[in-house]
Write a protein that holds these residues in place. Structure first.
Motif, PDB file in Angstrom:
ATOM      1  N   SER A 114     -24.067  35.604   5.345  1.00  0.00           N
ATOM      2  CA  SER A 114     -25.257  36.444   5.380  1.00  0.00           C
ATOM      3  C   SER A 114     -26.484  35.560   5.542  1.00  0.00           C
ATOM      4  CB  SER A 114     -25.387  37.237   4.079  1.00  0.00           C
ATOM      5  OG  SER A 114     -26.608  37.956   4.067  1.00  0.00           O
ATOM      6  N   ASP A 116     -29.467  37.051   4.836  1.00  0.00           N
ATOM      7  CA  ASP A 116     -30.473  37.684   3.978  1.00  0.00           C
ATOM      8  C   ASP A 116     -29.932  38.099   2.606  1.00  0.00           C
ATOM      9  OD1 ASP A 116     -28.852  39.857   4.559  1.00  0.00           O
ATOM     10  OD2 ASP A 116     -30.381  40.909   5.740  1.00  0.00           O
ATOM     11  N   ASP A 117     -28.691  37.774   2.293  1.00  0.00           N
ATOM     12  CA  ASP A 117     -28.054  38.081   1.014  1.00  0.00           C
ATOM     13  C   ASP A 117     -27.876  39.580   0.773  1.00  0.00           C
ATOM     14  OD1 ASP A 117     -26.709  37.082  -1.202  1.00  0.00           O
ATOM     15  OD2 ASP A 117     -28.479  37.179  -2.497  1.00  0.00           O
ATOM     16  N   SER A 118     -27.963  40.381   1.839  1.00  0.00           N
ATOM     17  CA  SER A 118     -27.685  41.803   1.660  1.00  0.00           C
ATOM     18  C   SER A 118     -26.799  42.361   2.774  1.00  0.00           C
ATOM     19  CB  SER A 118     -28.979  42.610   1.537  1.00  0.00           C
ATOM     20  OG  SER A 118     -29.592  42.784   2.774  1.00  0.00           O
ATOM     21  N   SER A 119     -26.932  41.869   3.974  1.00  0.00           N
ATOM     22  CA  SER A 119     -26.092  42.284   5.093  1.00  0.00           C
ATOM     23  C   SER A 119     -25.052  41.180   5.324  1.00  0.00           C
ATOM     24  CB  SER A 119     -26.958  42.485   6.340  1.00  0.00           C
ATOM     25  OG  SER A 119     -26.145  42.805   7.436  1.00  0.00           O
ATOM     26  N   TRP A 120     -23.764  41.542   5.210  1.00  0.00           N
ATOM     27  CA  TRP A 120     -22.697  40.544   5.255  1.00  0.00           C
ATOM     28  C   TRP A 120     -21.793  40.771   6.463  1.00  0.00           C
ATOM     29  CZ3 TRP A 120     -22.633  36.515   1.915  1.00  0.00           C
ATOM     30  CH2 TRP A 120     -23.513  36.610   0.846  1.00  0.00           C
TER      31      TRP A 120
END
Length: 142
Positions: A114, A116-120
Motif C-alpha cells: 500500500s 497510503d496504508d488504507s488501499s491494499w
C-alpha cells in the motif's frame, strides 16, 4: 495456521529485493516500524518476527486466523523516499515455527502493498503450506 485452535506464529520473516538477497527488514539494523493485527503478549510482539533470531523469538497472534478475521504483520517502509531508494520485494522468506509449535505455522497467506496504508494490493498469494518442521525456512518469489 496448520491446525492450532488459538494462534498463528512467524519466527522469522524476511523481505528481499532479490531472490536469495539480503533481508531489507532486519529489526536490529533498519529502524522500521512493525505492527500486527494482534499479539498474544509483549514477548511475542510483531518486531520479533523480523529480528533474525530463528530459534527463540517469534510473533504470535492473539487469535486464530479466519476468513473474516485474518491475522497480519506489517512493515512500514518510508514511501516518501526518492524513487531510486524505495524498497522492492522480489522474495519473502519465512521460518514458520519453533519446536513444539508446528501447528501454529502459517498455512495460507498473502503479501500486500500500500502507498497510503488504507488501499491494499495483493502481490503474492500462497496456499497449502503444511508439514512445517521447527526452524524450517521457506522462500517464495514475488
Amino acid at each position: 495456521n496448520n491446525g492450532d485452535p488459538s494462534f498463528v506464529t512467524v519466527v522469522d520473516l524476511e523481505l528481499r529485493a532479490t531472490v536469495g538477497g539480503a533481508d531489507q527488514t532486519n529489526a536490529t539494523e533498519t529502524g522500521l516500524a512493525y505492527s500486527a493485527s494482534t499479539e498474544v503478549n509483549a514477548g511475542n510482539r510483531a518486531g520479533l518476527a523480523f529480528d533474525n533470531d530463528y530459534t527463540s523469538t517469534k510473533w504470535a497472534s492473539n487469535g486464530q486466523p479466519t476468513v473474516g478475521s485474518p491475522q497480519w504483520l506489517k512493515v512500514n517502509f518510508d514511501i516518501s523516499a526518492p524513487y531510486d531508494t524505495q524498497v522492492y520485494v522480489r522474495e519473502i522468506s519465512i521460518v514458520g515455527c519453533i519446536t513444539g509449535q508446528t501447528a501454529m505455522a502459517p498455512k495460507d497467506f498473502a503479501l500486500q502493498r500500500s502507498d497510503d496504508d488504507s488501499s491494499w494490493t495483493t502481490v503474492l498469494t500462497v496456499t497449502g503450506q503444511t508439514g512445517w518442521t521447527a526452524g524450517e525456512r521457506r522462500n517464495f518469489a514475488v
